[in-house]
Motif scaffolding. Structure first.
Motif, mmCIF file in Angstrom:
data_model
loop_
_atom_site.group_PDB
_atom_site.id
_atom_site.type_symbol
_atom_site.label_atom_id
_atom_site.label_comp_id
_atom_site.label_asym_id
_atom_site.label_seq_id
_atom_site.Cartn_x
_atom_site.Cartn_y
_atom_site.Cartn_z
ATOM 1 N N THR A 50 -2.907 7.708 -4.478
ATOM 2 C CA THR A 50 -4.260 7.908 -5.016
ATOM 3 C C THR A 50 -5.334 7.981 -3.938
ATOM 4 O O THR A 50 -6.266 8.769 -4.059
ATOM 5 C CB THR A 50 -4.623 6.794 -6.015
ATOM 6 N N ASP A 51 -5.209 7.146 -2.881
ATOM 7 C CA ASP A 51 -6.284 7.129 -1.883
ATOM 8 C C ASP A 51 -5.802 7.216 -0.436
ATOM 9 O O ASP A 51 -6.600 7.110 0.488
ATOM 10 C CB ASP A 51 -7.142 5.864 -2.069
ATOM 11 N N GLY A 52 -4.499 7.397 -0.240
ATOM 12 C CA GLY A 52 -3.992 7.549 1.126
ATOM 13 C C GLY A 52 -3.934 6.260 1.927
ATOM 14 O O GLY A 52 -3.649 6.286 3.123
ATOM 15 N N ALA A 53 -4.204 5.107 1.285
ATOM 16 C CA ALA A 53 -4.171 3.844 2.023
ATOM 17 C C ALA A 53 -2.740 3.481 2.419
ATOM 18 O O ALA A 53 -1.803 3.719 1.652
ATOM 19 C CB ALA A 53 -4.772 2.731 1.166
ATOM 20 N N VAL A 54 -2.588 2.908 3.610
ATOM 21 C CA VAL A 54 -1.288 2.382 4.040
ATOM 22 C C VAL A 54 -1.106 1.024 3.376
ATOM 23 O O VAL A 54 -1.834 0.089 3.680
ATOM 24 C CB VAL A 54 -1.211 2.244 5.573
ATOM 25 N N VAL A 55 -0.166 0.923 2.461
ATOM 26 C CA VAL A 55 0.008 -0.334 1.718
ATOM 27 C C VAL A 55 1.223 -1.127 2.184
ATOM 28 O O VAL A 55 1.465 -2.229 1.708
ATOM 29 C CB VAL A 55 0.107 -0.065 0.192
ATOM 30 N N GLY A 56 1.981 -0.542 3.121
ATOM 31 C CA GLY A 56 3.157 -1.259 3.598
ATOM 32 C C GLY A 56 3.914 -0.424 4.601
ATOM 33 O O GLY A 56 3.406 0.586 5.099
ATOM 34 N N ALA A 57 5.146 -0.868 4.899
ATOM 35 C CA ALA A 57 5.966 -0.154 5.869
ATOM 36 C C ALA A 57 7.439 -0.362 5.557
ATOM 37 O O ALA A 57 7.825 -1.402 5.013
ATOM 38 C CB ALA A 57 5.676 -0.652 7.280
ATOM 39 N N GLU A 58 8.246 0.643 5.897
ATOM 40 C CA GLU A 58 9.697 0.465 5.846
ATOM 41 C C GLU A 58 10.174 0.110 7.252
ATOM 42 O O GLU A 58 9.804 0.762 8.232
ATOM 43 C CB GLU A 58 10.400 1.742 5.373
ATOM 44 N N ALA A 59 10.970 -0.958 7.342
ATOM 45 C CA ALA A 59 11.557 -1.353 8.618
ATOM 46 C C ALA A 59 12.823 -0.531 8.842
ATOM 47 O O ALA A 59 13.697 -0.484 7.972
ATOM 48 C CB ALA A 59 11.893 -2.846 8.592
ATOM 49 N N GLN A 243 3.531 19.777 0.218
ATOM 50 C CA GLN A 243 4.411 18.816 -0.468
ATOM 51 C C GLN A 243 3.569 17.703 -1.083
ATOM 52 O O GLN A 243 3.769 17.318 -2.237
ATOM 53 C CB GLN A 243 5.411 18.193 0.522
ATOM 54 N N GLU A 244 2.622 17.208 -0.311
ATOM 55 C CA GLU A 244 1.794 16.102 -0.794
ATOM 56 C C GLU A 244 1.007 16.500 -2.041
ATOM 57 O O GLU A 244 0.952 15.746 -3.019
ATOM 58 C CB GLU A 244 0.828 15.645 0.309
ATOM 59 N N VAL A 245 0.426 17.697 -2.019
ATOM 60 C CA VAL A 245 -0.386 18.163 -3.148
ATOM 61 C C VAL A 245 0.469 18.236 -4.407
ATOM 62 O O VAL A 245 0.102 17.733 -5.470
ATOM 63 C CB VAL A 245 -1.020 19.538 -2.833
ATOM 64 N N MET A 246 1.656 18.831 -4.266
ATOM 65 C CA MET A 246 2.547 18.958 -5.422
ATOM 66 C C MET A 246 2.912 17.574 -5.961
ATOM 67 O O MET A 246 2.861 17.316 -7.159
ATOM 68 C CB MET A 246 3.809 19.731 -5.000
ATOM 69 N N LEU A 247 3.298 16.672 -5.047
ATOM 70 C CA LEU A 247 3.759 15.335 -5.467
ATOM 71 C C LEU A 247 2.621 14.542 -6.106
ATOM 72 O O LEU A 247 2.827 13.811 -7.080
ATOM 73 C CB LEU A 247 4.320 14.574 -4.261
ATOM 74 N N ARG A 248 1.415 14.701 -5.585
ATOM 75 C CA ARG A 248 0.287 13.981 -6.180
ATOM 76 C C ARG A 248 -0.029 14.545 -7.565
ATOM 77 O O ARG A 248 -0.267 13.794 -8.506
ATOM 78 C CB ARG A 248 -0.931 14.026 -5.279
ATOM 79 N N ASP A 249 0.020 15.877 -7.686
ATOM 80 C CA ASP A 249 -0.201 16.515 -9.002
ATOM 81 C C ASP A 249 0.788 15.988 -10.029
ATOM 82 O O ASP A 249 0.460 15.826 -11.200
ATOM 83 C CB ASP A 249 -0.048 18.039 -8.904
ATOM 84 N N GLU A 250 2.016 15.722 -9.586
ATOM 85 C CA GLU A 250 3.039 15.243 -10.516
ATOM 86 C C GLU A 250 2.956 13.734 -10.713
ATOM 87 O O GLU A 250 3.767 13.150 -11.407
ATOM 88 C CB GLU A 250 4.432 15.642 -10.033
ATOM 89 N N ARG A 251 2.012 13.111 -10.039
ATOM 90 C CA ARG A 251 1.739 11.668 -10.176
ATOM 91 C C ARG A 251 2.838 10.773 -9.588
ATOM 92 O O ARG A 251 3.163 9.718 -10.145
ATOM 93 C CB ARG A 251 1.451 11.295 -11.634
ATOM 94 N N CYS A 252 3.403 11.209 -8.463
ATOM 95 C CA CYS A 252 4.250 10.327 -7.663
ATOM 96 C C CYS A 252 3.345 9.218 -7.108
ATOM 97 O O CYS A 252 2.198 9.467 -6.762
ATOM 98 C CB CYS A 252 4.865 11.150 -6.520
ATOM 99 N N ASP A 253 3.843 7.976 -7.059
ATOM 100 C CA ASP A 253 2.971 6.844 -6.711
ATOM 101 C C ASP A 253 2.699 6.688 -5.211
ATOM 102 O O ASP A 253 1.585 6.362 -4.820
ATOM 103 C CB ASP A 253 3.581 5.532 -7.234
ATOM 104 N N SER A 254 3.736 6.863 -4.393
ATOM 105 C CA SER A 254 3.567 6.630 -2.957
ATOM 106 C C SER A 254 4.362 7.637 -2.137
ATOM 107 O O SER A 254 5.335 8.218 -2.625
ATOM 108 C CB SER A 254 4.045 5.225 -2.563
ATOM 109 N N PHE A 255 3.932 7.779 -0.891
ATOM 110 C CA PHE A 255 4.554 8.740 0.015
ATOM 111 C C PHE A 255 4.972 8.072 1.305
ATOM 112 O O PHE A 255 4.326 7.138 1.774
ATOM 113 C CB PHE A 255 3.551 9.846 0.404
#
Ligand code: C2E
Ligand code: CA
Ligand code: CA
Ligand code: CA
Length: 278
Positions: A50-59, A243-255
């Motif tokens: 929704t806002d591009g914020a970094v909410v975490g990380a994969e180790a 890719q991001e635009v398509m995924l956001r349009d489809e309401r994927c939660d995180s990238f």
């Protein structure tokens, strides 16, 4: 021709032999690596759609090999699984990821999440539960901020024991993500039977999602399915704006993907946290 065949076979034997000698050497090196603390964790940002914020990380684990340089997990995780060394690898990864996650939280990113990969072999070991709980206790990292990523194929190999393990993990308060979703060629019925929180859409579907109608249809279907089962979706391998635009349009939660950042050592991660939401 018979001699020629024999020669070919002998050559093949020698090649096999070299491979197994190298493998043995690498196994011995890995044993040392665990004692000498040569494993490193790199971190890749997890970004809210929704806002591009970094909410975490994969180790993502790396091995700083004294002669061969920085090795990626494909070079040693399969070996660790086959030799049983994965138990110690996994334990070191969990302890370090929780410690680092707590440090970032203490630095002001209160709800920062960390994802840790769990191999099929590790997931099959009851002691995983103790290791997770000890890593959480030792670090003070909140269970609710830890996600364990388990591949679809490890969940499917024994659904009954998977269900038991997942329930125990849920009781500890950690989140569970299905990694590489869509690659396990499995029935979907396990999704309603297993206590899962997140589906990670495999990067092989994301790669061509903006120009391949079939991949787009699959990704759309996964997101709709996940939403109706109240599961969150993460798209992995996001590299382009399209890719991001398509995924956001489809309401994927995180990238996750190179578009937002490659896996980097922890000292390089903070700059990715600018503008992070807490
Ligand atoms: P994975 O869990 O599917 O991790 C994602 C892989 O995709 C990572 O490779 C990451 O560097 C790569 N990647 C991320 N963004 C992009 C992108 O935009 N494009 C492309 N082409 N690739 C991207 P990596 O770090 O080499 O890890 C490979 C696999 O090794 C992981 O796949 C995971 O299955 C395993 N692994 C990594 N760390 C651990 C660990 O600590 N324990 C265990 N058991 N397995 C691990
Ligand atoms: Ca993963
Ligand atoms: Ca994955
Ligand atoms: Ca993968």
């Amino acid at each position: 021709t018979k001699r020629k065949g024999g020669k070919g076979l002998r050559f093949f034997d020698r090649a096999m032999n070299t491979a197994s000698v190298e493998r043995l050497a690498l196994e011995a090196d890995l044993r040392h690596a665990l004692v000498r603390n040569e494993l490193r964790l790199f971190y890749q940002p997890l970004v809210r759609a929704t806002d591009g914020a970094v909410v975490g990380a994969e180790a993502l684990v790396r091995w700083q090999h004294p002669q061969q340089g920085l090795l990626t997990p494909d070079r040693f995780i399969p070996l660790a699984d086959e030799t049983g060394l994965i138990t110690e690898v996994g334990s070191q990864v969990l302890f370090e990821a929780c410690r680092q996650g707590k440090a970032w939280q203490d630095a002001g990113h209160a709800a920062f999440r960390v994802s840790v990969n769990v191999s099929a072999v590790q997931f099959g070991q009851p002691r995983l539960l103790e290791t997770v709980s000890e890593a959480l206790n030792a670090s003070g990292f909140p269970p609710a901020c830890l996600t364990l990523e388990i591949t679809e194929s490890s969940l499917m190999s024994d659904v009954e024991s998977a269900a038991g393990m997942l329930r125990a993990l849920k009781n500890m308060g950690v989140q569970v993500a299905v990694d590489d979703f869509g690659t396990g060629y499995s029935s979907l019925s396990y999704l309603k039977r297993l206590p899962i929180d997140v589906i990670k859409i495999d990067k092989s579907f994301v790669r061509d999602v903006s120009h391949d109608e079939e991949d787009a249809a699959i990704v759309r279907a996964i997101i709709v399915l996940a939403r109706s089962l109240h599961l969150a979706t993460v798209a992995e391998g996001v590299e382009t704006r399209e890719q991001e635009v398509m995924l956001r349009d489809e309401r994927c939660d995180s990238f996750q993907g190179f578009r937002y950042g490659r896996p980097v050592p922890p000292e390089s991660f903070p700059f990715l946290l600018q503008g992070v939401a807490d």
